[in-house]
Structure formats: C-alpha cells, structure tokens
Scaffold this active site. Structure first.
Site, PDB file in Angstrom:
ATOM      1  N   ASP A   1      45.121 -31.679  12.365  1.00 34.38           N
ATOM      2  CA  ASP A   1      44.731 -32.277  11.088  1.00 34.38           C
ATOM      3  C   ASP A   1      45.824 -33.220  10.615  1.00 34.38           C
ATOM      4  O   ASP A   1      47.020 -32.889  10.669  1.00 34.38           O
ATOM      5  CB  ASP A   1      44.499 -31.186  10.044  1.00 34.38           C
ATOM      6  CG  ASP A   1      43.363 -30.247  10.437  1.00 34.38           C
ATOM      7  OD1 ASP A   1      42.488 -30.682  11.197  1.00 34.38           O
ATOM      8  OD2 ASP A   1      43.360 -29.087   9.983  1.00 34.38           O
TER       9      ASP A   1
ATOM     10  N   GLU B 219      48.698 -29.726  10.496  1.00 37.56           N
ATOM     11  CA  GLU B 219      48.719 -28.503  11.304  1.00 37.56           C
ATOM     12  C   GLU B 219      47.836 -28.683  12.533  1.00 37.56           C
ATOM     13  O   GLU B 219      47.032 -29.609  12.615  1.00 37.56           O
ATOM     14  CB  GLU B 219      48.246 -27.297  10.491  1.00 37.56           C
ATOM     15  CG  GLU B 219      46.835 -27.411   9.966  1.00 37.56           C
ATOM     16  CD  GLU B 219      46.461 -26.217   9.092  1.00 37.56           C
ATOM     17  OE1 GLU B 219      45.852 -25.280   9.643  1.00 37.56           O
ATOM     18  OE2 GLU B 219      46.761 -26.221   7.889  1.00 37.56           O
TER      19      GLU B 219
ATOM     20  N   GLY C 125      37.048 -24.354  15.618  1.00 34.08           N
ATOM     21  CA  GLY C 125      35.701 -23.830  15.447  1.00 34.08           C
ATOM     22  C   GLY C 125      34.720 -24.429  16.443  1.00 34.08           C
ATOM     23  O   GLY C 125      34.819 -25.593  16.807  1.00 34.08           O
TER      24      GLY C 125
END
Length: 317
Positions: A267, A280, A286
């Site tokens: 990110d 991070e 996901g």
C-alpha cells in the site's frame, strides 16, 4: 521439484480461517481459492487452522502443497509457515522471516527505510508505556497532527484511528492496544491511496496499479475493504506514468527487501506533490470477490483460476 503443469497430479490443502481478527475474510478467501483450484483440476481439501483435527490432517495425509488463504496473526506472521516447514509441505507465499517482519509495521518500516524507500515518521508504543503528557508531547513532535494510530501487527485496518486533535491520541492508542500488544503512531500523509500487487520469487514483477476510493468511509478501513460497494478499485490507476512506475518500483523493492515470495501487495500513498510513500506490505493479500490482487491480475490478463495456479507453481519453484 518444480510444477509439472498438470493440476490433477497435486493434492492441495487450502488453509483458511484461523483465530485472527480477520477470520471471516480468510474463510471467504479460502472458499474462493478452493473453488478456483478445483475448477483448474487440482485435488483440493479445505482446512481451518483453528481446528486441531485439521492441523493433524496436514501431518497425516499426503499433501503436495499448501495454499495459504490465512490473514493476520497465525497466518501471515510466520507461525503456520514454520509448522508447514516442520512437516515438510511446500506452501504458497512468503517464508517465516519475511512473514514475521512484514506483519510488524514497525519492523517493516525499518526495512523499507534501509532500502531507501520513503516512509512516514512514526513511533511505536507498547502496552507498558505510560500515556502521560510527556509521551503525548513526544508523539506530536515526532509525528505531527493529524496522525494515524494503528495496531503494529493487526491487518485489515482493525483498531486504526485517524487522530486530528492531540487530546484524542491516548484514546486512539488504547483502541489499538485493545487488539495488539503494540501500537504505531504515524505521520498522516494526505493523498491518493494506491496499492500494487507483486507476483514472483527472485524475478518478481508488479501488477497494474490500483487506486482505492472508499465510497463511504474516511479511509480504507475494514468496512471499505470488505463490504459490497465499500470502495471502488480503479485499475489501471488514473495517475501519471511517473507515479505509476514509481509505485510499481517501490512495491517490487518492498517485496524484495522483505524477502517475500509468491505474492505480496504494498500500500502506497501519493501526496499532493506526486511523491509516493510506502505504508505497508501484505504477504497474503485478500483473495475474495472484492479483493485487490485478483482485480489487478485480471487487468494484466490473468483470471482468478490462473492466478491461483501461478501461486502454486511459484510455491513449488
């Protein structure tokens, strides 16, 4: 040993569930991945790592590879990776060390900084620290206001708060410490939220950049991540070529400096000056119907089944 290219030759254990705060998301990821792998022809067994009987099956049954769809502690922190290495089962994604460093936002930031990646100023607070005026003053001096307070090792933005008044810092830290033993306070960088998936081992490559636009929430929190319609994913992100290339380079650099394998997702925030800041890295992103890496892979020409098979191939490389 390498992947033969024939899915029917492989018994795959898809590991999901677990006991972290992201259990429900992990169950959804596991179900989606198991269905995709079965459709490709793999022999698939879905196992919940919260169940001792399922863990025992990993010891007793002849699995060729484990597909990890676990999120948060117990899945992304090196714990299950150590178990699988002990019983001799190859697994998708990063190893013990990369997993344990990446899940700890403070340690990961140290690694990014050593690699020359731009990171926001931050402080780590433990549950043993006394939240007195002196500590609050030190936090404001180091990180400024507004700032972001989040648990050090919890994912999915659980326990995260954007603080706009110094008087609210202590309460935000208590919120973070309710789900973790450490909290990280970080300088708030206002800007465009990007995320970049990376696929590969030693020759990792970035996927197309995604811009995340929460539709109802102030930031990309748990609701925005997982609720239907909670956010929009713009891919390729509507940013300049320079920003796109910089974000992709930073994501690959983060993947490499942490020692990630298989897949990661980093990110990044882009400020008003088009400067990229690394936030991070997720070592098991996901894999649900609203997830980011499958969206980016699709834009790159790789459907969900192909993505899952690619992760198996990388695990067996």
């Amino acid at each position: 040993m390498g992947y033969s290219g024939n899915p029917s030759e492989y018994n795959v254990a898809v590991l999901c569930g677990g006991k972290s705060g992201e259990r429900e998301v992990s169950l959804n990821s596991g179900k989606a991945c198991a269905e995709a792998l079965e459709a490709s022809g793999f022999k698939v067994t879905l196992l919940d790592t919260a169940e001792k009987a399922d863990l025992k099956r990993l010891i007793d049954e002849p699995f060729d590879v484990a597909f990890l769809a676990l999120h948060g502690r117990g899945g992304e922190d090196g714990t299950i990776q150590g178990f699988l290495e002990t019983v001799g089962i190859p697994y998708t994604g990063s190893g013990i060390n990369a997993s344990s460093v990446a899940i700890n936002k403070s340690k990961a930031k140290d690694a990014y900084a050593q690699a020359g990646l731009r990171v926001a100023a931050s402080m780590t607070i433990s549950e043993d620290d006394i939240l007195d005026e002196d500590l609050i003053s030190d936090i404001v001096e180091a990180c400024g206001i507004p700032c972001v307070v989040k648990p050090t090792t919890e994912g999915s933005s659980l326990g995260m708060t954007i603080v706009r008044d110094a008087a609210d810092i202590a309460e935000a830290i208590k919120t973070a410490l309710a789900v973790d033993v450490e909290a990280m306070v970080e300088q708030f960088i206002s800007g465009t939220e990007l995320t970049v998936g990376v696929i590969g081992n030693d020759d990792a490559e970035a996927l197309p950049v995604i811009q995340i636009v929460p539709t109802e929430d102030e930031f990309y929190n748990y609701h925005a991540k997982y609720a239907a319609g909670g956010s929009r994913h713009l891919c390729p992100a509507p940013v300049s070529r320079d920003v796109t290339e910089n974000a992709q380079e930073m994501a690959v650099a983060a993947h490499m400096v942490l020692g990630c394998r298989g897949v990661s997702r980093t990110d990044i925030i882009v400020d008003a000056d088009n400067t990229c800041w690394v936030l991070e890295t997720n070592t098991i992103p996901g894999m649900t119907g609203t997830s980011l890496v499958p969206d980016a892979a699709k834009v790159a020409g790789m459907d969900f089944q192909q993505l899952c098979e690619k992760l198996i191939a990388l695990a067996l490389e």
